[in-house]
Design a protein around this motif. Structure first.
Motif, PDB file in Angstrom:
ATOM      1  N   GLU A 192       0.836  -1.206   0.000  1.00 13.62           N
ATOM      2  CA  GLU A 192       0.000   0.000   0.000  1.00 13.62           C
ATOM      3  C   GLU A 192       0.868   1.252   0.000  1.00 13.62           C
ATOM      4  OE1 GLU A 192      -2.534  -0.528   3.373  1.00 13.62           O
ATOM      5  OE2 GLU A 192      -3.898  -1.913   2.330  1.00 13.62           O
ATOM      6  N   LYS A 193       1.948   1.227   0.772  1.00 14.65           N
ATOM      7  CA  LYS A 193       2.849   2.375   0.814  1.00 14.65           C
ATOM      8  C   LYS A 193       3.590   2.543  -0.511  1.00 14.65           C
ATOM      9  CE  LYS A 193       4.774   5.744   3.160  1.00 14.65           C
ATOM     10  NZ  LYS A 193       3.970   6.900   3.640  1.00 14.65           N
ATOM     11  N   LEU A 194       3.969   1.433  -1.136  1.00 12.42           N
ATOM     12  CA  LEU A 194       4.626   1.488  -2.438  1.00 12.42           C
ATOM     13  C   LEU A 194       3.721   2.161  -3.465  1.00 12.42           C
ATOM     14  CD1 LEU A 194       6.899   0.742  -4.414  1.00 12.42           C
ATOM     15  CD2 LEU A 194       5.866  -1.534  -4.606  1.00 12.42           C
ATOM     16  N   ALA A 195       2.449   1.786  -3.486  1.00 11.95           N
ATOM     17  CA  ALA A 195       1.506   2.392  -4.419  1.00 11.95           C
ATOM     18  C   ALA A 195       1.337   3.884  -4.133  1.00 11.95           C
ATOM     19  CB  ALA A 195       0.159   1.678  -4.312  1.00 11.95           C
ATOM     20  N   GLU A 196       1.222   4.217  -2.863  1.00 14.64           N
ATOM     21  CA  GLU A 196       1.034   5.617  -2.462  1.00 14.64           C
ATOM     22  C   GLU A 196       2.213   6.480  -2.890  1.00 14.64           C
ATOM     23  OE1 GLU A 196       1.300   8.043   1.725  1.00 14.64           O
ATOM     24  OE2 GLU A 196       0.251   6.108   1.749  1.00 14.64           O
ATOM     25  N   LEU A 197       3.417   6.022  -2.634  1.00 12.33           N
ATOM     26  CA  LEU A 197       4.604   6.799  -2.968  1.00 12.33           C
ATOM     27  C   LEU A 197       4.806   6.913  -4.471  1.00 12.33           C
ATOM     28  CD1 LEU A 197       7.155   5.475  -0.311  1.00 12.33           C
ATOM     29  CD2 LEU A 197       6.091   7.745  -0.392  1.00 12.33           C
ATOM     30  N   THR A 198       4.504   5.846  -5.190  1.00 15.34           N
ATOM     31  CA  THR A 198       4.678   5.873  -6.645  1.00 15.34           C
ATOM     32  C   THR A 198       3.775   6.928  -7.280  1.00 15.34           C
ATOM     33  OG1 THR A 198       5.298   3.536  -6.701  1.00 15.34           O
ATOM     34  CG2 THR A 198       4.531   4.510  -8.752  1.00 15.34           C
ATOM     35  N   VAL A 199       2.513   6.937  -6.903  1.00 13.31           N
ATOM     36  CA  VAL A 199       1.580   7.923  -7.468  1.00 13.31           C
ATOM     37  C   VAL A 199       1.939   9.335  -7.010  1.00 13.31           C
ATOM     38  CG1 VAL A 199      -0.825   8.676  -7.487  1.00 13.31           C
ATOM     39  CG2 VAL A 199      -0.282   6.249  -7.732  1.00 13.31           C
ATOM     40  N   ALA A 200       2.325   9.480  -5.747  1.00 15.21           N
ATOM     41  CA  ALA A 200       2.657  10.801  -5.214  1.00 15.21           C
ATOM     42  C   ALA A 200       3.832  11.433  -5.949  1.00 15.21           C
ATOM     43  CB  ALA A 200       2.953  10.696  -3.721  1.00 15.21           C
ATOM     44  N   HIS A 201       4.819  10.623  -6.307  1.00 14.59           N
ATOM     45  CA  HIS A 201       6.036  11.171  -6.903  1.00 14.59           C
ATOM     46  C   HIS A 201       6.097  11.057  -8.421  1.00 14.59           C
ATOM     47  CE1 HIS A 201       8.120  12.061  -3.136  1.00 14.59           C
ATOM     48  NE2 HIS A 201       7.553  10.972  -2.653  1.00 14.59           N
TER      49      HIS A 201
ATOM     50  N   GLY B 213       0.197   9.284 -12.416  1.00 15.02           N
ATOM     51  CA  GLY B 213      -0.495   8.091 -12.889  1.00 15.02           C
ATOM     52  C   GLY B 213      -1.456   7.548 -11.856  1.00 15.02           C
ATOM     53  N   ARG B 214      -1.711   6.266 -11.945  1.00 17.47           N
ATOM     54  CA  ARG B 214      -2.632   5.590 -11.026  1.00 17.47           C
ATOM     55  C   ARG B 214      -2.051   4.229 -10.665  1.00 17.47           C
ATOM     56  NH1 ARG B 214      -4.293   4.547 -16.147  1.00 17.47           N
ATOM     57  NH2 ARG B 214      -5.097   2.448 -16.592  1.00 17.47           N
ATOM     58  N   ALA B 215      -2.539   3.655  -9.591  1.00 12.73           N
ATOM     59  CA  ALA B 215      -1.991   2.382  -9.131  1.00 12.73           C
ATOM     60  C   ALA B 215      -3.109   1.413  -8.795  1.00 12.73           C
ATOM     61  CB  ALA B 215      -1.104   2.594  -7.909  1.00 12.73           C
ATOM     62  N   GLU B 216      -2.919   0.162  -9.208  1.00 13.39           N
ATOM     63  CA  GLU B 216      -3.824  -0.928  -8.854  1.00 13.39           C
ATOM     64  C   GLU B 216      -3.046  -1.910  -7.986  1.00 13.39           C
ATOM     65  OE1 GLU B 216      -5.174  -2.629 -12.528  1.00 13.39           O
ATOM     66  OE2 GLU B 216      -5.378  -0.643 -13.462  1.00 13.39           O
ATOM     67  N   LEU B 217      -3.676  -2.376  -6.891  1.00 12.51           N
ATOM     68  CA  LEU B 217      -3.006  -3.262  -5.944  1.00 12.51           C
ATOM     69  C   LEU B 217      -3.634  -4.643  -5.953  1.00 12.51           C
ATOM     70  CD1 LEU B 217      -2.655  -0.255  -4.795  1.00 12.51           C
ATOM     71  CD2 LEU B 217      -2.233  -1.357  -2.606  1.00 12.51           C
ATOM     72  N   ALA B 218      -2.798  -5.641  -5.684  1.00 11.48           N
ATOM     73  CA  ALA B 218      -3.293  -7.022  -5.548  1.00 11.48           C
ATOM     74  C   ALA B 218      -2.323  -7.818  -4.695  1.00 11.48           C
ATOM     75  CB  ALA B 218      -3.442  -7.683  -6.915  1.00 11.48           C
ATOM     76  N   ILE B 219      -2.845  -8.812  -3.987  1.00 12.65           N
ATOM     77  CA  ILE B 219      -2.031  -9.783  -3.271  1.00 12.65           C
ATOM     78  C   ILE B 219      -2.284 -11.141  -3.929  1.00 12.65           C
ATOM     79  CG2 ILE B 219      -1.522 -10.926  -1.099  1.00 12.65           C
ATOM     80  CD1 ILE B 219      -0.818  -8.037  -0.917  1.00 12.65           C
ATOM     81  N   ILE B 220      -1.230 -11.755  -4.464  1.00  9.78           N
ATOM     82  CA  ILE B 220      -1.357 -13.025  -5.161  1.00  9.78           C
ATOM     83  C   ILE B 220      -1.074 -14.163  -4.178  1.00  9.78           C
ATOM     84  CG2 ILE B 220      -0.583 -14.391  -7.131  1.00  9.78           C
ATOM     85  CD1 ILE B 220      -1.907 -11.729  -7.861  1.00  9.78           C
ATOM     86  N   THR B 221      -1.974 -15.135  -4.129  1.00 13.04           N
ATOM     87  CA  THR B 221      -1.843 -16.294  -3.262  1.00 13.04           C
ATOM     88  C   THR B 221      -2.147 -17.561  -4.060  1.00 13.04           C
ATOM     89  OG1 THR B 221      -4.171 -16.275  -2.602  1.00 13.04           O
ATOM     90  CG2 THR B 221      -2.650 -14.922  -1.298  1.00 13.04           C
ATOM     91  N   LYS B 222      -1.953 -18.699  -3.413  1.00 10.87           N
ATOM     92  CA  LYS B 222      -2.258 -19.972  -4.055  1.00 10.87           C
ATOM     93  C   LYS B 222      -3.720 -20.038  -4.471  1.00 10.87           C
ATOM     94  CE  LYS B 222      -1.981 -24.994  -3.272  1.00 10.87           C
ATOM     95  NZ  LYS B 222      -1.632 -26.040  -2.277  1.00 10.87           N
ATOM     96  N   GLU B 223      -4.593 -19.413  -3.696  1.00  3.44           N
ATOM     97  CA  GLU B 223      -6.028 -19.431  -3.998  1.00  3.44           C
ATOM     98  C   GLU B 223      -6.389 -18.443  -5.110  1.00  3.44           C
ATOM     99  OE1 GLU B 223      -5.071 -21.448  -0.586  1.00  3.44           O
ATOM    100  OE2 GLU B 223      -4.754 -19.276  -0.817  1.00  3.44           O
ATOM    101  N   ASN B 224      -5.567 -17.413  -5.296  1.00  2.00           N
ATOM    102  CA  ASN B 224      -5.796 -16.406  -6.334  1.00  2.00           C
ATOM    103  C   ASN B 224      -4.492 -16.178  -7.087  1.00  2.00           C
ATOM    104  OD1 ASN B 224      -8.660 -15.370  -5.657  1.00  2.00           O
ATOM    105  ND2 ASN B 224      -7.596 -15.297  -3.692  1.00  2.00           N
ATOM    106  N   PRO B 225      -4.140 -17.099  -8.005  1.00  2.00           N
ATOM    107  CA  PRO B 225      -2.791 -17.103  -8.585  1.00  2.00           C
ATOM    108  C   PRO B 225      -2.613 -16.285  -9.864  1.00  2.00           C
ATOM    109  CG  PRO B 225      -3.928 -19.094  -9.232  1.00  2.00           C
ATOM    110  CD  PRO B 225      -4.879 -18.319  -8.357  1.00  2.00           C
ATOM    111  N   GLU B 226      -3.635 -15.560 -10.308  1.00  2.00           N
ATOM    112  CA  GLU B 226      -3.537 -14.826 -11.565  1.00  2.00           C
ATOM    113  C   GLU B 226      -3.971 -13.363 -11.393  1.00  2.00           C
ATOM    114  OE1 GLU B 226      -5.550 -16.593 -14.843  1.00  2.00           O
ATOM    115  OE2 GLU B 226      -4.700 -18.587 -14.523  1.00  2.00           O
ATOM    116  N   LEU B 227      -3.411 -12.507 -12.240  1.00  2.00           N
ATOM    117  CA  LEU B 227      -3.769 -11.089 -12.230  1.00  2.00           C
ATOM    118  C   LEU B 227      -3.692 -10.546 -13.656  1.00  2.00           C
ATOM    119  CD1 LEU B 227      -4.272  -8.394 -10.635  1.00  2.00           C
ATOM    120  CD2 LEU B 227      -1.777  -8.155 -10.575  1.00  2.00           C
ATOM    121  N   SER B 228      -4.736  -9.866 -14.109  1.00  2.00           N
ATOM    122  CA  SER B 228      -4.696  -9.201 -15.411  1.00  2.00           C
ATOM    123  C   SER B 228      -3.780  -8.000 -15.340  1.00  2.00           C
ATOM    124  CB  SER B 228      -6.094  -8.762 -15.826  1.00  2.00           C
ATOM    125  OG  SER B 228      -6.037  -7.974 -17.001  1.00  2.00           O
TER     126      SER B 228
END
Length: 235
Positions: free
Chosen positions: A206-215, A218-233
């Motif tokens: 969350e902090k990485l996304a915040e700092l990237t947009v602040a400096h 653009g915009r930021a999309e966040l996700a946490i990848i796990t064994k139960e959710n192994p894919e991200l577009s």
């Protein structure tokens, strides 16, 4: 649709791993880092010493947990996790210096939280990005190298249709997909193999996304990848 996919053979080795992703879209990574970003990186260098409490370097948890992980797959001799490489520099008093704004921001997060972090240029990917076991021979030229150093069979690596993107899990990035001043869309990643640190992983991403947009805008999309959710577009 381009995706990031963590494949079954990875989860068989590391079922509890969680990987935080920031998709930073429409950013401006031109020029050198601002004084504020450089100051954040300098402070993170100093604060990261809190992770080096054990007299034997390899016995510090942020190092040992990745040493244990790297024993589970084929690696090039001497390959170590990116967080170990950063912490080794800190231990030796060799400050992690400025590279470019986006790299400085993710290195700040890596040092602050004691977790491996990295980034790639999404627009340079050939097909899907996969975290999986390499078949062997996937093309790779590391940052700073002139000759190929292709992947080994059984090595955990980030791969796409053209070759390896990052070898030995998070050891070394390749030139083809590196973040540059021309990067507009970035794939940023923070990795955690210690299930007791999942709250810290979420805070870090969350902090990485915040700092990237602040400096960098653009915009930021966040996700946490796990064994139960192994894919991200990635689109």
């Amino acid at each position: 649709m381009t995706k990031f996919i963590i494949e079954k053979d990875f989860w068989e080795l590391f079922p509890d791993t969680q990987i935080g992703i920031v998709l930073a879209k429409g950013i401006d990574n031109t020029g050198e880092s601002s004084a504020e970003v450089k100051d954040m990186l300098a402070k993170a260098n100093q604060e990261s010493r809190k992770f080096l409490q054990e007299p034997i370097f390899s016995e510090n948890p942020v190092v040992s947990v990745w040493r244990q992980a790297y024993r589970k797959f084929k690696t090039k001799k001497g390959a170590r996790s990116s967080i170990e490489n950063l912490m080794k520099r800190v231990e030796k008093g060799k400050e992690v210096g400025s590279i470019n704004p986006l790299v400085d921001i993710y290195n700040t997060m890596s040092l602050t939280y004691g977790l491996p972090a990295g980034g790639e240029d999404i627009d340079s990917f050939a097909g899907n990005l996969r975290l999986t076991q390499a078949q062997g021979g996937e093309k790779f030229i590391a940052l700073g190298d002139e000759e190929p150093d292709n992947a080994l069979a059984g090595e955990i690596a980030y791969l796409d249709d053209e070759g390896a993107v990052c070898r030995c899990w998070n050891w070394r990035d390749g030139q083809r997909t590196m973040l540059t001043e021309n990067t507009k869309n970035a794939f940023l990643i923070i990795e955690c193999v210690d299930s007791s640190r999942t709250d810290e992983l979420r805070e870090a991403i969350e902090k990485l996304a915040e700092l990237t947009v602040a400096h960098l805008g653009g915009r930021a999309e966040l996700a946490i990848i796990t064994k139960e959710n192994p894919e991200l577009s990635l689109d």
